[in-house]
Design a protein around this motif. Structure first.
Motif, mmCIF file in Angstrom:
data_model
loop_
_atom_site.group_PDB
_atom_site.id
_atom_site.type_symbol
_atom_site.label_atom_id
_atom_site.label_comp_id
_atom_site.label_asym_id
_atom_site.label_seq_id
_atom_site.Cartn_x
_atom_site.Cartn_y
_atom_site.Cartn_z
ATOM 1 N N GLN A 184 0.490 -4.912 9.602
ATOM 2 C CA GLN A 184 0.191 -5.756 8.454
ATOM 3 C C GLN A 184 -1.242 -6.280 8.517
ATOM 4 O OE1 GLN A 184 -0.324 -9.314 8.003
ATOM 5 N NE2 GLN A 184 -0.355 -9.010 5.781
ATOM 6 N N GLN A 185 -1.682 -6.642 9.684
ATOM 7 C CA GLN A 185 -3.024 -7.197 9.830
ATOM 8 C C GLN A 185 -4.114 -6.121 9.769
ATOM 9 O OE1 GLN A 185 -4.052 -10.792 10.409
ATOM 10 N NE2 GLN A 185 -2.236 -10.565 9.117
ATOM 11 N N SER A 186 -3.829 -4.932 10.271
ATOM 12 C CA SER A 186 -4.843 -3.873 10.281
ATOM 13 C C SER A 186 -4.887 -3.096 8.977
ATOM 14 C CB SER A 186 -4.569 -2.897 11.433
ATOM 15 O OG SER A 186 -3.360 -2.190 11.213
ATOM 16 N N ARG A 187 -3.834 -3.222 8.148
ATOM 17 C CA ARG A 187 -3.689 -2.435 6.909
ATOM 18 C C ARG A 187 -3.549 -0.947 7.233
ATOM 19 N NH1 ARG A 187 -3.721 -7.281 6.239
ATOM 20 N NH2 ARG A 187 -4.508 -8.372 4.393
ATOM 21 N N SER A 246 6.798 3.474 6.575
ATOM 22 C CA SER A 246 6.482 2.309 7.398
ATOM 23 C C SER A 246 5.649 1.298 6.622
ATOM 24 C CB SER A 246 5.733 2.738 8.669
ATOM 25 O OG SER A 246 4.481 3.318 8.356
ATOM 26 N N ARG A 247 4.736 1.779 5.784
ATOM 27 C CA ARG A 247 3.911 0.886 4.970
ATOM 28 C C ARG A 247 4.777 0.135 3.953
ATOM 29 N NH1 ARG A 247 -0.135 -2.520 5.099
ATOM 30 N NH2 ARG A 247 -1.271 -2.675 3.142
ATOM 31 N N LEU A 248 5.756 0.818 3.355
ATOM 32 C CA LEU A 248 6.663 0.156 2.421
ATOM 33 C C LEU A 248 7.438 -0.956 3.110
ATOM 34 C CD1 LEU A 248 8.151 3.137 0.365
ATOM 35 C CD2 LEU A 248 6.298 1.597 -0.284
ATOM 36 N N LEU A 249 7.870 -0.704 4.347
ATOM 37 C CA LEU A 249 8.611 -1.711 5.098
ATOM 38 C C LEU A 249 7.738 -2.925 5.382
ATOM 39 C CD1 LEU A 249 11.165 -2.561 6.619
ATOM 40 C CD2 LEU A 249 10.347 -1.241 8.588
ATOM 41 N N VAL A 250 6.494 -2.687 5.765
ATOM 42 C CA VAL A 250 5.559 -3.777 6.043
ATOM 43 C C VAL A 250 5.266 -4.570 4.768
ATOM 44 C CG1 VAL A 250 3.178 -4.309 6.710
ATOM 45 C CG2 VAL A 250 4.522 -2.688 8.062
ATOM 46 N N LEU A 251 5.003 -3.870 3.673
ATOM 47 C CA LEU A 251 4.691 -4.538 2.417
ATOM 48 C C LEU A 251 5.874 -5.333 1.885
ATOM 49 C CD1 LEU A 251 2.611 -1.816 0.519
ATOM 50 C CD2 LEU A 251 1.769 -3.959 1.490
ATOM 51 N N SER A 252 7.085 -4.794 2.041
ATOM 52 C CA SER A 252 8.270 -5.510 1.551
ATOM 53 C C SER A 252 8.440 -6.847 2.258
ATOM 54 C CB SER A 252 9.527 -4.652 1.736
ATOM 55 O OG SER A 252 9.802 -4.431 3.114
ATOM 56 N N ALA A 253 8.016 -6.909 3.518
ATOM 57 C CA ALA A 253 8.132 -8.165 4.267
ATOM 58 C C ALA A 253 7.157 -9.217 3.769
ATOM 59 C CB ALA A 253 7.889 -7.908 5.759
ATOM 60 N N ARG A 283 8.301 -4.152 -5.162
ATOM 61 C CA ARG A 283 8.209 -2.710 -5.421
ATOM 62 C C ARG A 283 8.495 -1.941 -4.135
ATOM 63 N NH1 ARG A 283 3.308 -4.648 -7.539
ATOM 64 N NH2 ARG A 283 2.181 -3.694 -5.795
ATOM 65 N N ALA A 284 7.875 -2.395 -3.052
ATOM 66 C CA ALA A 284 8.060 -1.733 -1.765
ATOM 67 C C ALA A 284 9.487 -1.912 -1.255
ATOM 68 C CB ALA A 284 7.067 -2.279 -0.749
ATOM 69 N N LEU A 285 10.070 -3.089 -1.495
ATOM 70 C CA LEU A 285 11.430 -3.356 -1.025
ATOM 71 C C LEU A 285 12.435 -2.422 -1.686
ATOM 72 C CD1 LEU A 285 13.409 -5.082 0.593
ATOM 73 C CD2 LEU A 285 13.477 -6.680 -1.332
ATOM 74 N N LEU A 286 12.377 -2.299 -3.011
ATOM 75 C CA LEU A 286 13.307 -1.419 -3.708
ATOM 76 C C LEU A 286 13.051 0.037 -3.352
ATOM 77 C CD1 LEU A 286 15.598 -1.044 -5.694
ATOM 78 C CD2 LEU A 286 13.927 -1.103 -7.567
ATOM 79 N N SER A 287 11.783 0.405 -3.258
ATOM 80 C CA SER A 287 11.443 1.780 -2.880
ATOM 81 C C SER A 287 11.954 2.102 -1.479
ATOM 82 C CB SER A 287 9.926 1.985 -2.934
ATOM 83 O OG SER A 287 9.428 1.769 -4.237
ATOM 84 N N GLY A 300 12.929 -5.438 13.221
ATOM 85 C CA GLY A 300 11.821 -5.969 14.000
ATOM 86 C C GLY A 300 10.495 -5.826 13.268
ATOM 87 N N VAL A 301 10.256 -4.662 12.665
ATOM 88 C CA VAL A 301 9.026 -4.445 11.898
ATOM 89 C C VAL A 301 8.949 -5.427 10.736
ATOM 90 C CG1 VAL A 301 7.781 -2.825 10.415
ATOM 91 C CG2 VAL A 301 8.810 -2.017 12.545
#
Length: 366
Positions: free
Chosen positions: A32-35, A113-120, A125-129, A265-266
Motif C-alpha cells: 500500500q505504501q509503495s504503490r 493483489s492490488r485489488l485486495l490492497v485497494l479494497s482495504a 470498486r476493488a472490493l466487488l471486483s 492479513g494483506v
C-alpha cells in the motif's frame, strides 16, 4: 523464534495461519505504501517510459529472487520441493492463462493483489471486483469452469521438456544467475533514485519483495516441525482467494492453513497502513460502463490466474523467484496482454471514438 514451541502451543494449522497472516500484513502494508502494481508498471513501460512505477516493480521482483536464492545458498530452503518444480506444470496453461490474466488486469485496473490492497483503503470498486475474482477462481478450480481449465492446460506440459527449472534447462550456473539478479537489483535502485521516488517508497518496495523469501523460509521451516505434511509455498492470490472465500462457506475450522491467513492479513496490513497515513477514502463506480469493465476484468483474472497456476504475484514474483519456467512464461504473457489491452482499450479505441465524435459534430445537419 522457535517454531516448534509455537506449533506445540497453537497447533500446526493455526501456526501456519498466524504466520500467513503476519507475512500477509507486512506485504499489505508495504504494498500500500509503495504503490506496488504490475499493471501500472506494464502500462508505463508499454507507453515508452521507464519511470517510478517500473522502478518499484523491478525492486520488488529483484529483491524476491535475490532473497530466495540467498536462502537456498544458506541451506534454509530447497526450491525443488516447491509445487512449481516438484510436479509437472502446464506450459499451455501458463501462456493462455497469462494472456487472459493480463487482459483482465488492465480492464480491472489492477491485479488481484492490488485489488485486495485497494479494497482495504475503502475502494469499493476493488472490493466487488475482488469478490468476483475469488468466485471465478473457485469456479475454475472445482466448479463448472474446471473442465475448460483442464482442457486448456492439457495440450502442453513440462513433461515434454523434462523439467520446469529454467536454470537447469538453460544451463546457467546458480552463481552467475545470482550475480545477474543482484546487478538487476542495484540497477533498479539506481532507477528509483533517478526517478526520485523517495527513500520510504524504495524501502517499502524492498520490503514487499522480501516477503517472498520470508514466506518460503516460514513454510519450509514448518515442514520440519509440523506433524502433518506442509506445502512449501510463498505468496499467491488466486488459490488463496478462492480458499478464503470457501472458508466462509465451510464448516468452521475445516480450512485453516497458510493461505487463509494470507488474504485477511494483506487486507488488515493495507488498512492499517492507510489509516496511519490518512489515506482511507470510500470510492465507488463511476457508472455502468465502469462497473462492467471492472467486473469483466476480475472474472478474466480469476480464470486466467487459475489456468496459469498463479497471478501477477504468485507466478510473476513467487514462481519467478525459483526460476520456474511456467512462471516466467506467465509473466511475459501478462506483460504482452497488458500492453496490448491498454493500447486497444485505453488508447486506440478512445482516440477513434473521439475522432468520430469530432467528425459528427463538424458535419452540417440537414
Amino acid at each position: 523464534m522457535d517454531l516448534a514451541l509455537i506449533a506445540d502451543r497453537f497447533g500446526d494449522k493455526w501456526t501456519l495461519l498466524i504466520g500467513g497472516a503476519i507475512i500477509g500484513a507486512l506485504f499489505g502494508a508495504f504494498a500500500q505504501q509503495s504503490r506496488f502494481c504490475l499493471r501500472a508498471a506494464a502500462i508505463e513501460f508499454s507507453r515508452g517510459r521507464i519511470g517510478a512505477k517500473m522502478a518499484i516493480w523491478l525492486i520488488v521482483f529483484a529483491t524476491a529472487i535475490a532473497g530466495t536464492m540467498a536462502l537456498a545458498a544458506q541451506g534454509l530452503f530447497t526450491s525443488t520441493e516447491a509445487r512449481q518444480l516438484a510436479s509437472p506444470q502446464s506450459l499451455s496453461g501458463a501462456a493462455i492463462g497469462g494472456l487472459i490474466f493480463g487482459t483482465g488486469m488492465v480492464l480491472a485496473r489492477g491485479c488481484s493483489s492490488r485489488l485486495l490492497v485497494l479494497s482495504a483503503t475503502g475502494n469499493l470498486r476493488a472490493l466487488l471486483s475482488g469478490l468476483v475474482f475469488a468466485v471465478v477462481a473457485q469456479a475454475s478450480l472445482h466448479g463448472f469452469l474446471a473442465p475448460v481449465r483442464d482442457a486448456l492446460a492439457a495440450p502442453l506440459t513440462t513433461l515434454s521438456i523434462g523439467s520446469n527449472d529454467l536454470l537447469v534447462l538453460s544451463g546457467i550456473p546458480d552463481q552467475l544467475a545470482f550475480a545477474l539478479v543482484v546487478t538487476g537489483l542495484l540497477a533498479s535502485l539506481a532507477l528509483a533514485a533517478w526517478r526520485k521516488i523517495g527513500i520510504w517508497k524504495t524501502v517499502a518496495a524492498f520490503a514487499v519483495g522480501a516477503c517472498i523469501p520470508l514466506a518460503w523460509w516460514f513454510t519450509n521451516a514448518m515442514t520440519a516441525v509440523a506433524f502433518e505434511p506442509v506445502r512449501l509455498e510463498a505468496l499467491s492470490f488466486t488459490g488463496p482467494s478462492a480458499n478464503t472465500l470457501m472458508l466462509f462457506l465451510s464448516e468452521p475450522g475445516s480450512m485453516i492453513d497458510f493461505d487463509v491467513g494470507l488474504v485477511p492479513g494483506v487486507f488488515i496490513g493495507a488498512f492499517l497502513a492507510a489509516l496511519v497515513t490518512g489515506e482511507l477514502e470510500l470510492q465507488g463506480f463511476e457508472g455502468g460502463d465502469s462497473m462492467r469493465r471492472y467486473l469483466a476484468g476480475a472474472a478474466l483474472m480469476g480464470f486466467g490466474g487459475m489456468l496459469a497456476g498463479g497471478c501477477a504475484v504468485g507466478a510473476g514474483v513467487t514462481g519467478a523467484s525459483i526460476f520456474a519456467l511456467t512462471a516466467w512464461v506467465t509473466l511475459f504473457a501478462i506483460w504482452i496482454a497488458a500492453a496490448t489491452t491498454d493500447w486497444v482499450i485505453d488508447r486506440k479505441w478512445p482516440a477513434r471514438h473521439a475522432k468520430l465524435d469530432a467528425l459528427t459534430v463538424g458535419t452540417p445537419q440537414p
